[in-house]
Design a protein around this motif. Structure first.
Motif, mmCIF file in Angstrom:
data_model
loop_
_atom_site.group_PDB
_atom_site.id
_atom_site.type_symbol
_atom_site.label_atom_id
_atom_site.label_comp_id
_atom_site.label_asym_id
_atom_site.label_seq_id
_atom_site.Cartn_x
_atom_site.Cartn_y
_atom_site.Cartn_z
ATOM 1 N N ALA A 230 74.224 0.774 62.101
ATOM 2 C CA ALA A 230 75.108 0.431 63.210
ATOM 3 C C ALA A 230 76.508 0.991 63.015
ATOM 4 O O ALA A 230 77.305 1.021 63.958
ATOM 5 N N SER A 231 76.811 1.455 61.797
ATOM 6 C CA SER A 231 78.139 2.034 61.540
ATOM 7 C C SER A 231 78.188 3.495 61.911
ATOM 8 O O SER A 231 79.208 4.147 61.731
ATOM 9 N N ARG A 232 77.062 4.028 62.410
ATOM 10 C CA ARG A 232 77.053 5.480 62.647
ATOM 11 C C ARG A 232 76.151 5.818 63.808
ATOM 12 O O ARG A 232 75.322 6.703 63.700
ATOM 13 N N ASN A 233 76.301 5.138 64.947
ATOM 14 C CA ASN A 233 75.400 5.422 66.063
ATOM 15 C C ASN A 233 75.698 6.754 66.745
ATOM 16 O O ASN A 233 74.892 7.255 67.509
ATOM 17 N N CYS A 234 76.867 7.329 66.488
ATOM 18 C CA CYS A 234 77.226 8.644 67.014
ATOM 19 C C CYS A 234 77.334 9.605 65.849
ATOM 20 O O CYS A 234 78.068 9.337 64.892
ATOM 21 N N MET A 235 76.630 10.722 65.933
ATOM 22 C CA MET A 235 76.697 11.706 64.854
ATOM 23 C C MET A 235 76.902 13.092 65.448
ATOM 24 O O MET A 235 76.573 13.345 66.615
ATOM 25 N N GLU B 258 90.817 25.106 62.123
ATOM 26 C CA GLU B 258 90.505 23.693 62.232
ATOM 27 C C GLU B 258 89.009 23.496 62.474
ATOM 28 O O GLU B 258 88.322 24.400 62.913
ATOM 29 N N ARG B 259 88.552 22.298 62.189
ATOM 30 C CA ARG B 259 87.154 21.993 62.432
ATOM 31 C C ARG B 259 86.884 21.948 63.927
ATOM 32 O O ARG B 259 87.682 21.388 64.683
ATOM 33 N N GLU B 260 85.747 22.520 64.320
ATOM 34 C CA GLU B 260 85.354 22.471 65.717
ATOM 35 C C GLU B 260 83.954 21.883 65.823
ATOM 36 O O GLU B 260 83.087 22.154 64.987
ATOM 37 N N GLY B 261 83.758 21.073 66.836
ATOM 38 C CA GLY B 261 82.466 20.461 67.036
ATOM 39 C C GLY B 261 81.474 21.465 67.606
ATOM 40 O O GLY B 261 81.807 22.229 68.512
ATOM 41 N N VAL B 262 80.252 21.458 67.074
ATOM 42 C CA VAL B 262 79.220 22.362 67.573
ATOM 43 C C VAL B 262 78.046 21.621 68.198
ATOM 44 O O VAL B 262 77.264 22.214 68.943
ATOM 45 N N ALA B 263 77.899 20.329 67.893
ATOM 46 C CA ALA B 263 76.821 19.548 68.500
ATOM 47 C C ALA B 263 77.029 18.069 68.199
ATOM 48 O O ALA B 263 77.505 17.723 67.121
ATOM 49 N N GLY B 264 76.671 17.222 69.156
ATOM 50 C CA GLY B 264 76.775 15.778 68.963
ATOM 51 C C GLY B 264 75.536 15.085 69.490
ATOM 52 O O GLY B 264 74.826 15.617 70.349
ATOM 53 N N LEU B 265 75.271 13.892 68.943
ATOM 54 C CA LEU B 265 74.076 13.159 69.320
ATOM 55 C C LEU B 265 74.353 11.658 69.329
ATOM 56 O O LEU B 265 74.926 11.122 68.384
ATOM 57 N N ASP B 266 73.946 11.012 70.422
ATOM 58 C CA ASP B 266 73.933 9.543 70.488
ATOM 59 C C ASP B 266 72.591 9.112 69.899
ATOM 60 O O ASP B 266 71.549 9.334 70.520
ATOM 61 N N VAL C 34 81.957 26.523 57.018
ATOM 62 C CA VAL C 34 81.401 25.346 56.361
ATOM 63 C C VAL C 34 81.019 24.352 57.453
ATOM 64 O O VAL C 34 81.838 24.034 58.323
ATOM 65 N N TYR C 35 79.789 23.889 57.393
ATOM 66 C CA TYR C 35 79.289 22.957 58.397
ATOM 67 C C TYR C 35 79.280 21.549 57.825
ATOM 68 O O TYR C 35 78.751 21.314 56.731
ATOM 69 N N TYR C 36 79.864 20.640 58.592
ATOM 70 C CA TYR C 36 79.967 19.252 58.183
ATOM 71 C C TYR C 36 79.202 18.354 59.134
ATOM 72 O O TYR C 36 79.221 18.551 60.355
ATOM 73 N N CYS C 37 78.582 17.354 58.549
ATOM 74 C CA CYS C 37 77.946 16.288 59.304
ATOM 75 C C CYS C 37 78.965 15.144 59.408
ATOM 76 O O CYS C 37 79.672 14.868 58.430
ATOM 77 N N ALA C 38 79.032 14.513 60.571
ATOM 78 C CA ALA C 38 80.005 13.442 60.770
ATOM 79 C C ALA C 38 79.372 12.291 61.535
ATOM 80 O O ALA C 38 78.407 12.491 62.284
ATOM 81 N N ALA C 39 79.940 11.105 61.373
ATOM 82 C CA ALA C 39 79.391 9.923 62.030
ATOM 83 C C ALA C 39 80.497 8.928 62.380
ATOM 84 O O ALA C 39 81.559 8.910 61.742
ATOM 85 N N VAL C 40 80.232 8.131 63.391
ATOM 86 C CA VAL C 40 81.157 7.075 63.788
ATOM 87 C C VAL C 40 80.362 6.044 64.575
ATOM 88 O O VAL C 40 79.310 6.353 65.140
ATOM 89 N N ALA C 41 80.858 4.819 64.597
ATOM 90 C CA ALA C 41 80.253 3.768 65.407
ATOM 91 C C ALA C 41 81.109 3.574 66.654
ATOM 92 O O ALA C 41 82.294 3.287 66.546
ATOM 93 N N ARG C 42 80.523 3.761 67.827
ATOM 94 C CA ARG C 42 81.251 3.620 69.083
ATOM 95 C C ARG C 42 80.329 3.037 70.150
ATOM 96 O O ARG C 42 79.116 3.231 70.104
ATOM 97 N N SER C 43 80.930 2.362 71.119
ATOM 98 C CA SER C 43 80.144 1.872 72.252
ATOM 99 C C SER C 43 79.629 3.043 73.073
ATOM 100 O O SER C 43 78.496 3.044 73.548
ATOM 101 N N TRP C 44 80.489 4.051 73.235
ATOM 102 C CA TRP C 44 80.113 5.274 73.933
ATOM 103 C C TRP C 44 80.429 6.451 73.018
ATOM 104 O O TRP C 44 81.549 6.588 72.574
#
Length: 126
Positions: free
Chosen positions: A29-34, A44-52, A93-103
């Protein structure tokens, strides 16, 4: 606490493919958005893909639509990034990231994510 460990980077010729993996541990539940981010040298880091993770909605910048696919294997607690038709400008360099958010944030800004992996290098030669 959430831990993210990336793997799968390497060197590939332009036009080739790679699949990156991100093994996630910790409270789901601490990482529903990745998401996956790329950081080129001195950029700077740029986002290349996201997933709910819950709803399955995916997010891509226009530059990666059709070439990159983000998906998860729930049983393996692993996030993937399939990269096809790679170009020299995909190097970084590719990084994986996560966060918990309602949206889940669709804008793929690095400031929106609070858990990060150590990164894996991808080099595309032309």
């Amino acid at each position: 606490q959430v831990q993210l460990v990336e793997s799968g980077g390497g060197s590939v010729q332009a036009g080739g493919s790679l699949r990156l993996s991100c093994l996630a541990s910790g409270y789901t539940a601490s990482r529903n958005c990745m998401a996956w981010f790329r950081q080129a040298a001195e950029k700077e880091r740029e986002g290349v893909a996201g997933l709910d993770l819950g709803g399955g909605t995916t997010y891509y910048p226009n530059s990666r639509k059709g070439r990159f696919t983000i998906y998860q294997d729930r049983a393996k607690k692993t996030l993937y990034l399939q990269m096809n038709s790679l170009k020299a400008e995909d190097t970084g360099v590719y990084y994986c990231a996560a966060v918990a958010r309602s949206w889940c944030p669709s804008s793929l800004r690095s400031d929106d994510y609070n858990y990060w992996g150590q990164g894996t290098q991808v080099t595309v030669s032309s």
